[in-house]
Design a protein around this motif. Structure first.
Motif, mmCIF file in Angstrom:
data_model
loop_
_atom_site.group_PDB
_atom_site.id
_atom_site.type_symbol
_atom_site.label_atom_id
_atom_site.label_comp_id
_atom_site.label_asym_id
_atom_site.label_seq_id
_atom_site.Cartn_x
_atom_site.Cartn_y
_atom_site.Cartn_z
ATOM 1 N N LYS A 115 -5.069 -6.867 13.319
ATOM 2 C CA LYS A 115 -6.729 -5.842 12.647
ATOM 3 C C LYS A 115 -7.741 -6.941 13.586
ATOM 4 C CE LYS A 115 -6.195 -3.662 8.594
ATOM 5 N NZ LYS A 115 -4.696 -3.096 8.930
ATOM 6 N N PHE A 172 -6.831 8.116 3.832
ATOM 7 C CA PHE A 172 -7.258 7.818 4.941
ATOM 8 C C PHE A 172 -8.811 6.470 4.492
ATOM 9 C CE2 PHE A 172 -5.193 10.361 7.526
ATOM 10 C CZ PHE A 172 -4.571 9.713 8.525
ATOM 11 N N ASP A 173 -9.068 5.518 5.120
ATOM 12 C CA ASP A 173 -9.913 4.983 4.762
ATOM 13 C C ASP A 173 -11.413 5.863 5.605
ATOM 14 O OD1 ASP A 173 -9.473 2.979 2.668
ATOM 15 O OD2 ASP A 173 -9.327 1.789 4.353
ATOM 16 N N GLN A 196 -9.202 -0.549 16.435
ATOM 17 C CA GLN A 196 -9.415 0.863 16.202
ATOM 18 C C GLN A 196 -9.254 1.344 17.418
ATOM 19 O OE1 GLN A 196 -8.661 3.087 13.931
ATOM 20 N NE2 GLN A 196 -8.421 2.440 11.930
ATOM 21 N N GLU A 217 0.953 -1.491 0.060
ATOM 22 C CA GLU A 217 -0.243 0.120 0.418
ATOM 23 C C GLU A 217 1.594 1.128 -0.069
ATOM 24 O OE1 GLU A 217 -3.160 1.458 2.463
ATOM 25 O OE2 GLU A 217 -2.387 0.088 3.434
ATOM 26 N N PHE A 237 -2.413 -2.362 14.860
ATOM 27 C CA PHE A 237 -3.377 -2.519 13.169
ATOM 28 C C PHE A 237 -3.048 -3.033 11.934
ATOM 29 C CE2 PHE A 237 -2.165 -0.597 9.285
ATOM 30 C CZ PHE A 237 -3.582 -0.129 8.978
ATOM 31 N N THR A 282 1.824 2.792 8.454
ATOM 32 C CA THR A 282 2.710 1.524 7.215
ATOM 33 C C THR A 282 3.546 1.769 7.481
ATOM 34 O OG1 THR A 282 2.716 4.136 6.005
ATOM 35 C CG2 THR A 282 0.772 2.741 5.280
ATOM 36 N N GLU A 323 -11.229 5.409 9.381
ATOM 37 C CA GLU A 323 -9.936 5.605 9.507
ATOM 38 C C GLU A 323 -10.193 6.863 10.617
ATOM 39 O OE1 GLU A 323 -7.020 2.100 7.847
ATOM 40 O OE2 GLU A 323 -7.601 4.726 6.514
ATOM 41 N N LYS A 370 -3.678 5.450 11.342
ATOM 42 C CA LYS A 370 -3.745 4.139 9.805
ATOM 43 C C LYS A 370 -1.858 4.169 10.296
ATOM 44 C CE LYS A 370 -3.763 3.948 5.054
ATOM 45 N NZ LYS A 370 -4.197 4.185 4.102
#
Length: 349
Positions: free
Chosen positions: A209, A62-63, A214, A26, A206, A71, A66, A69
């Motif tokens: 999941k 962000f979704d 969250q 991603e 994260f 990465t 969210e 986040k």
């Protein structure tokens, strides 16, 4: 078989990224690296036009649901297959906060034109809109990006923390553009074990999941910032901030905790100011009015409550301190160009 430790979960994630070819990375396509497809933002002039940067907005990064986040930035198996041994992001900025955590090795970072190196165990928190660049020049290095929406700070961190400490001051000043805040803060996890605990918990949650991950991330992030605030205060002997600026941070925090029923009169009395002086201080350091700030806190809270789908719009109206549903609808409409009911339909859980 016992429960995995957070570090074991993180190391398994790293191993997958390092060994499995053709994984869906991603951060390669979504984060602003020189290997990305450059699908975020537009080019803008910076530093007198001698360099250029891209601006990334939260709606792109962000979704929908969210707030936080994570990465990973590292040289992957597919990168090595293609002969790539390092990478450098494009110069960019954004309207959300970003925290860099050097989990392994080191990285370079340039913030507002000033270059430096971060080493294993270092954390760097970038300010809102600060133009920066990240480089991973060693293929064995692993860096985590933790990005956080402004709304999370409004709704969770600012009311939670002691409003006089330097960490909350950094975020409050950034959110309200007070006195040109610093472009970044740097910490080292070698100074305290509890910060590493919260940070590793956040990343592991994260990665896995699990159910309600969250919520666990928000809890871990709150614990991390409280831990960093303790660390920051213990190493600062002298505060160089003026007394009136300390007060304006307390003022903003006071509003954030009492926005449903606070008035300019009660706020001024609480800090032993006249209403006229209070208006002047708020305008001087935030470039906004008292009403603007109260409304902003109310609207952020409204969005959160509408998404939760727990209270009716009438109940939300009352909780926010609006006596009239139609007036709440009008204010909400000016902010988001839709009614609260339509916002709930589009974004509610």
């Amino acid at each position: 078989m016992g429960k995995k430790k957070d570090t074991e979960i993180i190391n398994e994630w790293i191993l997958l990224e390092k060994t499995e070819k053709n994984r869906n990375h991603e951060n390669r396509d979504g984060y602003m690296t020189n290997l990305s497809r450059n699908r975020y933002g537009e080019m803008e002039d910076v530093f007198g036009g001698t360099k250029r940067h891209r601006t990334i907005r939260a709606i792109q990064a962000f979704d929908k649901e969210e707030q936080v986040k994570v990465t990973m930035e590292t040289v992957h198996a597919t990168d090595r297959k293609n002969g790539i041994r390092y990478f450098l992001t494009a110069f960019h900025n954004h309207d959300f906060f970003e925290m860099i955590y050097v989990y392994r090795g080191q990285c370079t970072t340039t913030i507002e034109g000033k270059a430096g190196t971060l080493y294993e165990g270092d954390i760097c928190i970038y300010n809102l809109e600060a133009v920066h660049q990240l480089g991973v020049e060693d293929e064995n290095s692993v860096v985590f990006n933790i990005i956080m929406k402004k709304e999370w700070f409004y709704n969770t961190l600012i009311p939670l923390m002691d409003n006089t400490n330097s960490i909350s001051g950094f975020f409050v000043k950034a959110l309200y553009h007070i006195a040109s805040p610093a472009g970044h803060l740097v910490f080292s996890l070698t100074e305290g074990g509890e910060s590493a605990f919260f940070l590793n918990k956040l990343i592991a949650e994260f990665c896995e999941k699990k159910e309600m991950y969250q919520n666990m991330i928000y809890t871990s992030l709150s614990g991390l910032f409280i831990s960093l605030a303790r660390q920051y205060e213990s190493r600062i002997a002298d505060r160089s901030i003026g007394e009136d600026k300390v007060d304006v941070i307390r003022i903003i925090t006071c509003i954030s905790m009492n926005y449903s029923n606070i008035t300019l009169k009660t706020l001024a009395e609480h800090f032993n100011y006249t209403e006229r002086t209070m208006m002047r201080l708020i305008r001087k350091y935030t470039y906004r009015t008292f009403t603007d700030i109260v409304t902003e806190f109310r609207m952020n809270r409204a969005c959160l409550l509408l998404k939760e789908n727990r209270l009716s719009v009438e109940e939300i109206t009352a909780e926010l301190g609006y006596g009239d549903r139609s007036y709440f609808d009008r204010v909400f409409g000016r902010y988001y160009h839709m009614t609260p009911a339509r916002y709930r339909k589009e974004y509610g859980k």
